[in-house]
Design a protein around this motif. Structure first.
Motif, PDB file in Angstrom:
ATOM      1  N   LEU A 119       1.165  -1.099   0.003  1.00 16.86           N
ATOM      2  CA  LEU A 119       0.186   0.421   0.094  1.00 16.86           C
ATOM      3  C   LEU A 119       1.022   0.491  -0.430  1.00 16.86           C
ATOM      4  CD1 LEU A 119      -3.508   0.612  -0.053  1.00 16.86           C
ATOM      5  CD2 LEU A 119      -2.635   1.611   2.717  1.00 16.86           C
ATOM      6  N   LEU A 120       0.648   2.023  -0.870  1.00 16.58           N
ATOM      7  CA  LEU A 120       1.558   2.954  -1.419  1.00 16.58           C
ATOM      8  C   LEU A 120       0.872   4.223  -0.742  1.00 16.58           C
ATOM      9  CD1 LEU A 120       2.877   2.550  -4.542  1.00 16.58           C
ATOM     10  CD2 LEU A 120       4.104   1.839  -2.756  1.00 16.58           C
ATOM     11  N   GLN A 138       1.653  -1.358  -4.628  1.00 17.83           N
ATOM     12  CA  GLN A 138       2.386  -1.776  -5.798  1.00 17.83           C
ATOM     13  C   GLN A 138       1.767  -3.494  -5.985  1.00 17.83           C
ATOM     14  OE1 GLN A 138       5.803  -1.732  -5.188  1.00 17.83           O
ATOM     15  NE2 GLN A 138       5.801  -0.956  -7.698  1.00 17.83           N
ATOM     16  N   VAL A 139       0.946  -4.352  -6.835  1.00 17.49           N
ATOM     17  CA  VAL A 139       1.308  -5.709  -6.366  1.00 17.49           C
ATOM     18  C   VAL A 139       2.686  -6.293  -7.231  1.00 17.49           C
ATOM     19  CG1 VAL A 139       0.840  -7.654  -7.228  1.00 17.49           C
ATOM     20  CG2 VAL A 139      -0.881  -5.632  -7.080  1.00 17.49           C
ATOM     21  N   ASN A 154       2.956  -3.584 -10.851  1.00 16.65           N
ATOM     22  CA  ASN A 154       2.169  -2.739 -11.878  1.00 16.65           C
ATOM     23  C   ASN A 154       1.199  -1.556 -10.274  1.00 16.65           C
ATOM     24  OD1 ASN A 154       2.406  -3.650 -13.936  1.00 16.65           O
ATOM     25  ND2 ASN A 154       0.627  -5.157 -13.401  1.00 16.65           N
ATOM     26  N   THR A 155       1.705  -0.840 -10.269  1.00 16.29           N
ATOM     27  CA  THR A 155       0.581   0.625  -9.706  1.00 16.29           C
ATOM     28  C   THR A 155      -0.426   0.691  -9.631  1.00 16.29           C
ATOM     29  OG1 THR A 155       2.676   1.102  -8.582  1.00 16.29           O
ATOM     30  CG2 THR A 155       1.278   2.747  -8.422  1.00 16.29           C
ATOM     31  N   VAL A 179      -3.538   2.507 -13.568  1.00 11.90           N
ATOM     32  CA  VAL A 179      -2.609   1.779 -13.734  1.00 11.90           C
ATOM     33  C   VAL A 179      -1.750   1.828 -14.367  1.00 11.90           C
ATOM     34  CG1 VAL A 179      -2.227  -0.792 -14.605  1.00 11.90           C
ATOM     35  CG2 VAL A 179      -5.258   0.234 -13.383  1.00 11.90           C
ATOM     36  N   ASN A 180      -0.525   1.888 -13.769  1.00 14.34           N
ATOM     37  CA  ASN A 180       0.622   2.632 -14.016  1.00 14.34           C
ATOM     38  C   ASN A 180       0.997   1.021 -14.145  1.00 14.34           C
ATOM     39  OD1 ASN A 180       2.929   3.151 -14.263  1.00 14.34           O
ATOM     40  ND2 ASN A 180       2.786   5.474 -12.753  1.00 14.34           N
TER      41      ASN A 180
END
Length: 196
Positions: A119-120, A138-139, A154-155, A179-180
């Motif tokens: 969790l960012l 982020q995963v 991915n974020t 989605v980044n």
């Protein structure tokens, strides 16, 4: 005749009163308790105030199960796993997202592994028993294709509503904002032993 009309009115009022009392008492039974601990996957149960305070732990715990569901390939397994941590609109949305990815030629094998969810950033506000969470996470995981694996980081950013439903905390609304995939990772070869 007048007596029959009067009896009919009294009867109708009596039935209406009883129905009203039954309705009110059933509403009391479905009320959410501030002091009851609701279950959280892999963690001790949390009351509403504790969940608000520890939303940084609650959110990844729920999302981890969502990603576990996304790693499944049978529709009933996907649905049942999602139903453990989502409800209502969120369950429908996330289920259709996963099944749609399968139908569209997305992952059709159990070839992804989630290693970590970080969790960012998150902000939480409370509306009664509902927590409204603006989260970015982020995963980090691997996705396999034939002879190689991709490491992904991915974020995602989303608005989540989380509420106690049937004794457990569940995501009740999910709106993906961004989605980044800039840190999607690298590709590396795997041996036949690793791929078995």
């Amino acid at each position: 005749m007048r007596q029959e009309v009067l009896l009919g009115i009294v009867f109708a009022l009596g039935v209406g009163t009883i129905a009203g009392l039954v309705f009110l008492s059933s509403g009391e039974q479905t009320r959410v308790s501030e002091t009851q601990a609701y279950s959280v996957p892999g963690k001790p149960g949390m009351t509403i105030p504790v969940a608000e305070q520890l939303s940084g732990e609650l959110t990844p715990a729920l999302l981890l199960v969502v990603y576990d569901a996304f790693g499944k390939t049978q529709e009933d397994e996907i649905y049942d796993t999602l139903a453990g941590v989502t409800h209502g609109d969120a369950l429908e949305y996330l289920y259709l997202e996963r099944v749609g990815a399968m139908a569209g030629g997305g992952l059709d094998e159990a070839d992804q592994t989630i290693h970590e969810i970080n969790l960012l950033d998150s902000t939480v506000s409370r509306h009664g028993a509902e927590l409204v969470i603006d989260a970015t996470w982020q995963v980090i995981g691997t996705v396999g294709h034939a002879e190689h694996l991709h490491v992904r980081g991915n974020t995602y950013s989303a608005d989540l509503s989380v509420s106690p439903v049937e004794g457990a905390w569940r995501i009740t609304d999910f709106t993906l904002r961004d989605v980044n995939r800039d840190t999607a990772g690298e590709t590396f070869e795997i041996s036949q032993e690793d791929h078995q």
